[in-house]
Design a protein around this motif. Structure first.
Motif, PDB file in Angstrom:
ATOM      1  N   GLY A 188      21.637  18.315  65.630  1.00  0.00           N
ATOM      2  CA  GLY A 188      21.378  19.020  66.904  1.00  0.00           C
ATOM      3  C   GLY A 188      22.713  19.412  67.677  1.00  0.00           C
ATOM      4  N   ARG A 189      23.819  19.578  67.071  1.00  0.00           N
ATOM      5  CA  ARG A 189      25.018  20.075  67.467  1.00  0.00           C
ATOM      6  C   ARG A 189      25.619  20.998  66.295  1.00  0.00           C
ATOM      7  NH1 ARG A 189      26.853  21.005  72.568  1.00  0.00           N
ATOM      8  NH2 ARG A 189      28.947  20.719  72.863  1.00  0.00           N
ATOM      9  N   ALA A 190      26.002  22.205  66.791  1.00  0.00           N
ATOM     10  CA  ALA A 190      26.636  23.335  65.910  1.00  0.00           C
ATOM     11  C   ALA A 190      25.811  23.461  64.547  1.00  0.00           C
ATOM     12  CB  ALA A 190      27.892  22.861  65.670  1.00  0.00           C
ATOM     13  N   ASP A 191      24.665  23.312  64.604  1.00  0.00           N
ATOM     14  CA  ASP A 191      23.817  23.503  63.362  1.00  0.00           C
ATOM     15  C   ASP A 191      22.555  24.293  63.303  1.00  0.00           C
ATOM     16  OD1 ASP A 191      22.269  21.772  64.929  1.00  0.00           O
ATOM     17  OD2 ASP A 191      21.821  20.081  63.373  1.00  0.00           O
ATOM     18  N   SER A 192      22.595  25.107  64.607  1.00  0.00           N
ATOM     19  CA  SER A 192      21.262  25.831  64.946  1.00  0.00           C
ATOM     20  C   SER A 192      20.924  27.009  63.857  1.00  0.00           C
ATOM     21  CB  SER A 192      21.518  26.483  66.194  1.00  0.00           C
ATOM     22  OG  SER A 192      22.242  27.390  66.465  1.00  0.00           O
ATOM     23  N   GLY A 193      22.175  27.277  63.343  1.00  0.00           N
ATOM     24  CA  GLY A 193      22.153  28.615  62.348  1.00  0.00           C
ATOM     25  C   GLY A 193      22.430  29.957  63.039  1.00  0.00           C
ATOM     26  N   ASP A 194      22.594  29.893  64.531  1.00  0.00           N
ATOM     27  CA  ASP A 194      22.912  30.976  65.305  1.00  0.00           C
ATOM     28  C   ASP A 194      24.579  30.765  65.224  1.00  0.00           C
ATOM     29  OD1 ASP A 194      23.907  32.453  67.652  1.00  0.00           O
ATOM     30  OD2 ASP A 194      21.853  32.850  67.749  1.00  0.00           O
ATOM     31  N   MET A 195      25.300  31.606  64.708  1.00  0.00           N
ATOM     32  CA  MET A 195      26.934  31.721  64.525  1.00  0.00           C
ATOM     33  C   MET A 195      27.457  31.288  66.072  1.00  0.00           C
ATOM     34  SD  MET A 195      28.927  31.220  62.577  1.00  0.00           S
ATOM     35  CE  MET A 195      30.830  31.499  62.174  1.00  0.00           C
ATOM     36  N   GLU A 196      26.861  32.297  66.915  1.00  0.00           N
ATOM     37  CA  GLU A 196      27.411  32.311  68.327  1.00  0.00           C
ATOM     38  C   GLU A 196      27.205  30.883  69.046  1.00  0.00           C
ATOM     39  OE1 GLU A 196      26.877  34.969  72.437  1.00  0.00           O
ATOM     40  OE2 GLU A 196      27.319  36.056  70.301  1.00  0.00           O
ATOM     41  N   ILE A 197      25.911  30.485  69.016  1.00  0.00           N
ATOM     42  CA  ILE A 197      25.748  29.163  69.669  1.00  0.00           C
ATOM     43  C   ILE A 197      26.498  27.989  68.853  1.00  0.00           C
ATOM     44  CG2 ILE A 197      23.834  27.233  70.008  1.00  0.00           C
ATOM     45  CD1 ILE A 197      21.823  29.385  70.207  1.00  0.00           C
ATOM     46  N   ASP A 198      26.629  28.145  67.642  1.00  0.00           N
ATOM     47  CA  ASP A 198      27.060  27.064  66.724  1.00  0.00           C
ATOM     48  C   ASP A 198      28.878  27.009  67.048  1.00  0.00           C
ATOM     49  OD1 ASP A 198      24.609  26.226  65.783  1.00  0.00           O
ATOM     50  OD2 ASP A 198      24.929  27.078  63.928  1.00  0.00           O
TER      51      ASP A 198
ATOM     52  N   ASP B  71      38.672  42.027  59.404  1.00  0.00           N
ATOM     53  CA  ASP B  71      37.522  41.875  58.333  1.00  0.00           C
ATOM     54  C   ASP B  71      36.672  40.760  58.717  1.00  0.00           C
ATOM     55  OD1 ASP B  71      38.762  43.568  56.673  1.00  0.00           O
ATOM     56  OD2 ASP B  71      40.185  42.378  55.550  1.00  0.00           O
ATOM     57  N   VAL B  72      36.713  40.093  59.921  1.00  0.00           N
ATOM     58  CA  VAL B  72      35.707  39.295  60.193  1.00  0.00           C
ATOM     59  C   VAL B  72      34.372  40.132  60.369  1.00  0.00           C
ATOM     60  CG1 VAL B  72      35.027  37.622  61.864  1.00  0.00           C
ATOM     61  CG2 VAL B  72      37.202  37.681  61.401  1.00  0.00           C
ATOM     62  N   GLN B  73      33.437  39.248  59.808  1.00  0.00           N
ATOM     63  CA  GLN B  73      31.938  39.988  59.994  1.00  0.00           C
ATOM     64  C   GLN B  73      31.498  40.225  61.298  1.00  0.00           C
ATOM     65  OE1 GLN B  73      29.410  37.512  57.542  1.00  0.00           O
ATOM     66  NE2 GLN B  73      30.362  38.654  55.682  1.00  0.00           N
ATOM     67  N   PRO B  74      30.841  41.259  61.656  1.00  0.00           N
ATOM     68  CA  PRO B  74      30.415  41.449  63.117  1.00  0.00           C
ATOM     69  C   PRO B  74      29.751  40.528  63.803  1.00  0.00           C
ATOM     70  CG  PRO B  74      29.906  43.588  61.708  1.00  0.00           C
ATOM     71  CD  PRO B  74      30.428  42.507  60.838  1.00  0.00           C
ATOM     72  N   ASP B  75      28.975  39.709  63.236  1.00  0.00           N
ATOM     73  CA  ASP B  75      28.206  38.613  64.015  1.00  0.00           C
ATOM     74  C   ASP B  75      29.424  37.427  64.216  1.00  0.00           C
ATOM     75  OD1 ASP B  75      25.738  39.986  63.821  1.00  0.00           O
ATOM     76  OD2 ASP B  75      24.988  38.652  62.219  1.00  0.00           O
ATOM     77  N   ASP B  76      30.339  37.180  63.486  1.00  0.00           N
ATOM     78  CA  ASP B  76      31.156  36.227  63.452  1.00  0.00           C
ATOM     79  C   ASP B  76      32.390  36.657  64.479  1.00  0.00           C
ATOM     80  OD1 ASP B  76      29.856  34.704  61.615  1.00  0.00           O
ATOM     81  OD2 ASP B  76      31.186  35.103  59.876  1.00  0.00           O
ATOM     82  N   VAL B  77      32.611  38.093  64.509  1.00  0.00           N
ATOM     83  CA  VAL B  77      33.301  38.473  65.610  1.00  0.00           C
ATOM     84  C   VAL B  77      32.678  38.154  67.080  1.00  0.00           C
ATOM     85  CG1 VAL B  77      34.351  40.508  66.821  1.00  0.00           C
ATOM     86  CG2 VAL B  77      34.611  40.308  64.219  1.00  0.00           C
ATOM     87  N   SER B  78      31.544  38.611  67.262  1.00  0.00           N
ATOM     88  CA  SER B  78      30.660  38.221  68.439  1.00  0.00           C
ATOM     89  C   SER B  78      30.820  36.782  68.802  1.00  0.00           C
ATOM     90  CB  SER B  78      29.330  38.784  68.180  1.00  0.00           C
ATOM     91  OG  SER B  78      28.508  38.452  69.382  1.00  0.00           O
ATOM     92  N   ALA B  79      30.728  35.860  67.843  1.00  0.00           N
ATOM     93  CA  ALA B  79      30.834  34.662  67.973  1.00  0.00           C
ATOM     94  C   ALA B  79      32.335  33.971  68.379  1.00  0.00           C
ATOM     95  CB  ALA B  79      30.359  33.707  66.800  1.00  0.00           C
ATOM     96  N   ILE B  80      33.283  34.638  67.817  1.00  0.00           N
ATOM     97  CA  ILE B  80      34.451  34.268  68.202  1.00  0.00           C
ATOM     98  C   ILE B  80      34.806  34.545  69.749  1.00  0.00           C
ATOM     99  CG2 ILE B  80      37.029  34.739  67.839  1.00  0.00           C
ATOM    100  CD1 ILE B  80      36.322  35.197  64.934  1.00  0.00           C
ATOM    101  N   CYS B  81      34.428  36.045  70.247  1.00  0.00           N
ATOM    102  CA  CYS B  81      34.558  36.309  71.442  1.00  0.00           C
ATOM    103  C   CYS B  81      33.914  35.351  72.405  1.00  0.00           C
ATOM    104  CB  CYS B  81      34.099  37.594  71.780  1.00  0.00           C
ATOM    105  SG  CYS B  81      34.963  38.972  70.714  1.00  0.00           S
TER     106      CYS B  81
END
Length: 396
Positions: A144-154, A182-192
């Motif tokens: 229940g923590r950092a395991d939702s599968g949604d990169m931004e939430i996790d 080279d970070v994938q778009p979804d991961d860039v969004s998560a980092i931001c």
């Protein structure tokens, strides 16, 4: 000159014997670390620049500065075909291992390591075998923590929990990301999103990224607020005093000198680019018979240095391009000249007698391979200094 004593180091990411011309960036990072240590809000950092200007070297030096202050650190190199889950998990695991022994409550540290494990194991169903990594963490994965599968939430949850461990002991965590474009778009969004949340919390965790000149545009396309989220430092070629210091300092430690004309010739040849400074310095040292090193020595060494660069620095990149991509780059070189100036994509199309849309696949592939970047809308430029000059010497 004794080649065994040759002090110069033209290697990818290899620290030169004299890290010249980067005092401003190092001082700025010291201020960031000091402000965070005093609970002051501070932005994460992004270093941008062409290939061969020393971004990776500087990134490693900043990491050393963080380690010297007792911070937990981890470093990753992004790849366009890889999710950040595995490398970020590994990097944070390393940072927490550095901080963990100083924490008074080992149970809470173990809980955060369980979150790291949960984050790492929550791979996409189609993840490649090499990405299905089992971290060496001897605790149960959290639920229940950092395991939702949604990169931004996790990622937000993961970095927040890791920052809590650092805050407990009055320290911080710095996550270093090389080749960040080279970070994938979804991961860039998560980092931001994660950096945004951490800055609002005043949490002692920062991201330090390094990438090609179009990295700010990549971040901005992901989150509009990224322009205010990061502090951008452009890493450029060395000015003359810094380039001279990069050559003279290591030589003096070996009781070797350069005469003024030799330094003039070396600056003209290397154009201030740190990788080229090391490459020309190394070959010139090996050619020179005695000290002081002269302009004649530089002239004798230049063909060998250029041949080495043609194979290892330019040729290795050129060989990765398809025939269509090479045709595109040759057109860029002819339009931009030896300086490799940015050119209009429409001018490239006219030069090749093609419609711009038909050249988009070649251009996009070159961008993905890191050989060119979009300097601004409708413009394209090489990521490698002097690449235009190299191409003009190659058959089309």
């Amino acid at each position: 000159m004794d080649p065994v004593r040759n002090p110069y180091a033209p290697g990818a990411g290899q620290r030169p014997p004299e890290l010249a011309g980067r005092d401003t960036e190092l001082s700025a990072f010291d201020v960031v670390l000091e402000r965070i240590a005093h609970g002051r809000p501070e932005r994460s950092l992004v270093l941008t620049g062409l290939r061969g200007v020393g971004k990776t070297v500087l990134l490693n030096q900043l990491r050393s500065a963080a380690i010297a202050r007792g911070w937990g650190t981890g470093k990753i190199e992004a790849r366009p075909d890889q999710s950040l889950r595995r490398p970020v998990s590994s990097a944070l695991h390393m940072a927490l291992r550095e901080l963990g022994p100083r924490h008074g409550d080992q149970e809470s540290v173990q809980e955060v390591l369980g979150v790291v494990k949960a984050f790492a194991q929550r791979q996409a169903p189609d993840a490649k075998v090499r990405d299905r990594w089992q971290p060496g963490i001897d605790v149960p994965a959290a639920t229940g923590r950092a395991d939702s599968g949604d990169m931004e939430i996790d990622l937000v949850e993961l970095l927040s929990d890791a920052a809590g461990v650092a805050a407990d002991i009055g320290s911080g965590i710095a996550l270093f990301i090389d080749e960040m474009q080279d970070v994938q778009p979804d991961d860039v969004s998560a980092i931001c999103a994660a950096c945004h949340e951490l800055s609002q919390q005043g949490a002692p965790l920062i991201v330090v990224g390094a990438g090609l000149p179009h990295l700010p545009a990549v971040l901005s396309a992901s989150k509009s607020y990224s322009e205010r989220l990061f502090r951008y430092l452009r890493i450029d070629r060395l000015d003359r005093p810094a380039a001279d210091r990069a050559l003279v300092g290591p030589a003096e430690r070996e009781d070797v000198a350069f005469d003024a004309e030799a330094l003039d010739a070396l600056y003209d040849a290397a154009d201030g680019y740190p990788y080229f400074v090391q490459a020309y310095g190394k070959v010139t040292w090996d050619v020179a018979a005695t000290s002081p090193i002269t302009a004649a020595d530089v002239a004798m060494a230049a063909p060998a240095a250029e041949a080495e660069l043609a194979v290892g620095f330019f040729g290795s990149r050129y060989d990765r391009a398809t025939p269509a991509e090479r045709e595109y780059m040759h057109a860029m070189a002819e339009l931009g000249g030896p300086s490799g100036a940015a050119v209009s994509t429409s001018d490239v199309a006219v030069s090749l007698g093609r419609k711009p849309a038909s050249l988009s696949p070649a251009r996009d592939s070159l961008i993905k391979k890191g050989l060119v970047y979009s300097a601004e809308r409708g413009q394209i430029a090489f990521t490698v200094p002097h690449f235009g000059r190299y191409l003009l010497r190659q058959p089309g």
